[in-house]
Scaffold this motif. Sequence first.
Motif, short mmCIF file in Angstrom:
data_model
loop_
_atom_site.label_atom_id
_atom_site.label_comp_id
_atom_site.label_asym_id
_atom_site.label_seq_id
_atom_site.Cartn_x
_atom_site.Cartn_y
_atom_site.Cartn_z
N GLN A 32 -10.31 -9.86 -10.35
CA GLN A 32 -11.55 -10.39 -10.70
C GLN A 32 -11.74 -11.48 -9.29
O GLN A 32 -12.99 -12.00 -9.07
N LYS A 33 -10.70 -12.15 -9.04
CA LYS A 33 -10.70 -13.34 -8.12
C LYS A 33 -11.40 -13.03 -6.86
O LYS A 33 -12.14 -13.97 -6.08
N ASP A 34 -11.16 -11.98 -6.45
CA ASP A 34 -11.71 -11.63 -5.08
C ASP A 34 -12.73 -10.44 -5.04
O ASP A 34 -13.14 -9.80 -6.02
N THR A 35 -13.45 -10.17 -3.96
CA THR A 35 -14.33 -8.86 -3.95
C THR A 35 -13.65 -7.75 -4.10
O THR A 35 -14.08 -6.80 -4.16
N GLY A 36 -12.43 -7.49 -3.58
CA GLY A 36 -11.74 -6.49 -3.69
C GLY A 36 -10.32 -6.49 -3.68
O GLY A 36 -9.85 -7.77 -3.79
N GLY A 37 -9.51 -5.57 -3.99
CA GLY A 37 -7.98 -5.80 -4.06
C GLY A 37 -7.34 -4.51 -4.68
O GLY A 37 -8.11 -3.45 -5.15
N TRP A 38 -6.16 -4.55 -4.64
CA TRP A 38 -5.34 -3.34 -4.89
C TRP A 38 -4.19 -3.38 -6.09
O TRP A 38 -3.61 -4.33 -5.83
N VAL A 39 -4.23 -2.82 -6.99
CA VAL A 39 -3.03 -2.66 -7.79
C VAL A 39 -2.44 -1.38 -7.83
O VAL A 39 -2.99 -0.23 -7.93
N THR A 40 -1.16 -1.51 -7.28
CA THR A 40 -0.27 -0.17 -7.03
C THR A 40 0.76 0.27 -8.31
O THR A 40 1.43 -0.90 -8.62
N VAL A 41 0.62 1.17 -9.03
CA VAL A 41 1.36 1.41 -10.15
C VAL A 41 2.53 2.31 -9.43
O VAL A 41 2.01 3.77 -8.73
N TRP A 73 -12.35 7.53 -11.97
CA TRP A 73 -11.01 8.40 -11.78
C TRP A 73 -11.26 9.34 -10.81
O TRP A 73 -11.91 10.33 -10.76
N LEU A 74 -10.28 9.33 -9.74
CA LEU A 74 -10.28 10.43 -8.75
C LEU A 74 -8.61 10.91 -8.53
O LEU A 74 -7.72 10.34 -8.37
N SER A 75 -8.51 12.23 -8.87
CA SER A 75 -7.07 12.48 -8.90
C SER A 75 -6.82 12.99 -7.16
O SER A 75 -7.93 13.85 -6.73
N ILE A 76 -5.77 12.38 -6.58
CA ILE A 76 -5.81 12.66 -5.27
C ILE A 76 -4.80 13.90 -5.15
O ILE A 76 -5.09 14.85 -4.32
N ILE A 132 -9.95 4.45 -9.68
CA ILE A 132 -8.63 4.73 -9.80
C ILE A 132 -8.39 5.86 -9.19
O ILE A 132 -9.02 6.94 -9.14
N LEU A 133 -7.40 5.70 -8.07
CA LEU A 133 -6.78 6.82 -7.48
C LEU A 133 -5.41 7.17 -7.91
O LEU A 133 -4.62 6.53 -7.95
N PHE A 145 -10.40 4.28 1.33
CA PHE A 145 -11.06 3.53 0.41
C PHE A 145 -10.93 1.92 0.82
O PHE A 145 -11.13 1.12 -0.28
N ASP A 146 -10.56 1.46 1.93
CA ASP A 146 -10.49 0.14 2.42
C ASP A 146 -11.78 -0.51 2.67
O ASP A 146 -11.99 -0.72 3.63
N ILE A 147 -12.45 -0.34 1.43
CA ILE A 147 -14.00 -0.77 1.40
C ILE A 147 -14.28 -2.43 0.76
O ILE A 147 -15.26 -2.28 0.20
N HIS A 148 -13.18 -3.09 0.69
CA HIS A 148 -13.58 -4.17 -0.39
C HIS A 148 -14.02 -3.98 -1.60
O HIS A 148 -14.87 -4.26 -2.10
N CYS A 149 -13.41 -2.91 -2.36
CA CYS A 149 -13.63 -2.85 -3.75
C CYS A 149 -12.34 -2.91 -4.66
O CYS A 149 -11.24 -3.16 -3.86
N ARG A 150 -12.59 -2.88 -5.76
CA ARG A 150 -11.12 -2.66 -6.76
C ARG A 150 -10.71 -1.59 -7.01
O ARG A 150 -11.27 -0.59 -7.31
N ILE A 151 -9.48 -1.29 -6.72
CA ILE A 151 -8.81 0.00 -6.65
C ILE A 151 -7.51 -0.22 -7.39
O ILE A 151 -6.61 -1.17 -7.56
N LEU A 152 -7.30 0.87 -8.41
CA LEU A 152 -5.72 0.76 -9.07
C LEU A 152 -5.38 1.95 -8.59
O LEU A 152 -5.88 3.30 -8.63
#
Length: 482
Positions: A32-41, A73-76, A132-133, A145-152
């Motif tokens: 939430q803190k920024d306009t975008g970011g990544w969480v890698t599981v 949700w996107l299954s890649i 979610i990718l 998807f490097d477009i400043h959105c929030r991604i898990l």
Amino acid sequence: MLSEGGVPQRPVVFVSRPELVNQVRKKLYLLQKDTGGWVTVFGMAGSGKSVLAAEAVRDHSLIEECFPNGVHWLSIGQLDKADLLVKIQSLCFRLEQSLDSPSHQRVASSLDEAKERLRFLMLRRYPRSLLILDDVWESSVLKVFDIHCRILLTTRNRSLADSVSGPKYEVEVESGLDDKKALEILALYTKLNQNGLPEEARSIVRECKGSPLVVSLIGALLKDKPNRWGYYLRQLQQKQFKRIRKSSSYDYDALDQAMAASIEVLPDEHRELYKDLTVLEKDVKIPAKVLCVLWDLEPEEVEDILQEFVNKSLLFVDGNSKPHLYYLHDLQLDFLVEQNREQIESLHSKVVRQYQHHYREAPPTSGDEECFYWIRFLTYHMAKGNLSQELYSLMFSLDWVSLKARIMGPAHLINDYVEHGPILDKENSEVRSQFQEFLSLSGHHLEQRPFPDVVQLALSQPRSSEVYRQARQQALNRANGG
Ligand code: ADP
């Protein structure tokens, strides 16, 4: 909201992993803190990453506070550029359709264009949403998807997000469940109290190394045969399978044994039908109707058989989609391919024969999931089934080009000529390049809706081209027919 975004439901038997789920949720709050970011599981295949990602977002306050604009949700999986383009196109389509005033732009025809479209949508219309990718293999996919959105994202490769920009967080999923959770799965399947589990239960969990996928397979077996604890333990301990290829760092022994045991208890005829699934591409989900054609059975019968496979954890179902879509876990497909190595070609040609038989009058044109499958994968099955003749006649036909472009756009089609180029060239490399040229010149027209007249487009090709020849023939037929 989650089901609209395609977030899968829990598996039939589910145990919570609260510590991991909380870790993921905490990291999602940080986005939430920024306009975008990544969480890698990240973690090994079959360790439960997808189930965990879906569970993490099943949280009312997280959604309300952080992602009120939705979760998508996107299954890649392992996909090529054309697949990726189609995925982003349909995501954009889905996002646009949910707006109050959907725009009717033509679909994006290149990855760059699709990325721009998605960037605009995420920034302007869905700024507080989560993508979610699931199961990403390549960093090139993340770049799109490097477009400043929030991604898990879930992946087996920890360093994948190194190549993209923005804040990054990660959560590691251990390869197996802890003993208590794995025992809980067995207890749920067998409807026993955890304390009431026989002593073999622990050894089973140890043999499975806590893999949730393997424990689920064994649990499903025990549900039907509750007095076989010792028997299935011994089965797991056998080292009956030798793999030629170990396609990941995953230790297959327990999985192979569990899969073999689950397949063995199927009635003979269903075992053969399950074998047919060997030829599915990884990460592709199919509707039951495709199997009605492949197995030549009534929808009701197919439904019952699929339910049996699902109950045995031999198959998974995405119940949010309509119609329901079925899929195997990557590791299960690896097992099937390994098991049926000698028959791959004949299994693929069976798919083609069944298709040809069912659609002998005319190809499917409805645009539903089943039609989509055939139009997308028919050439793949022909190539793998070594049916070169069939492949030539299909791909050197303007009718097919027109049908596939209308249903799927030109990206897949262009990709087909590249992918199967070596086979087609054995028949006639000139004709292959004439078709390819036509597609690269007319690709942008084939994106348009209403769909253009392909015969007219093809008439602009050089007179020496096979594409021109077929178009001229069709034009003459039209004229003669009035
Ligand atoms: P990954 O994404 O790491 O490859 P999945 O999340 O697809 O693994 O999980 C593989 C299988 O393991 C699932 O289909 C399900 O059968 C089982 N599984 C995973 N997590 C759980 C869980 N928390 N409870 C019960 N079964 C689980």
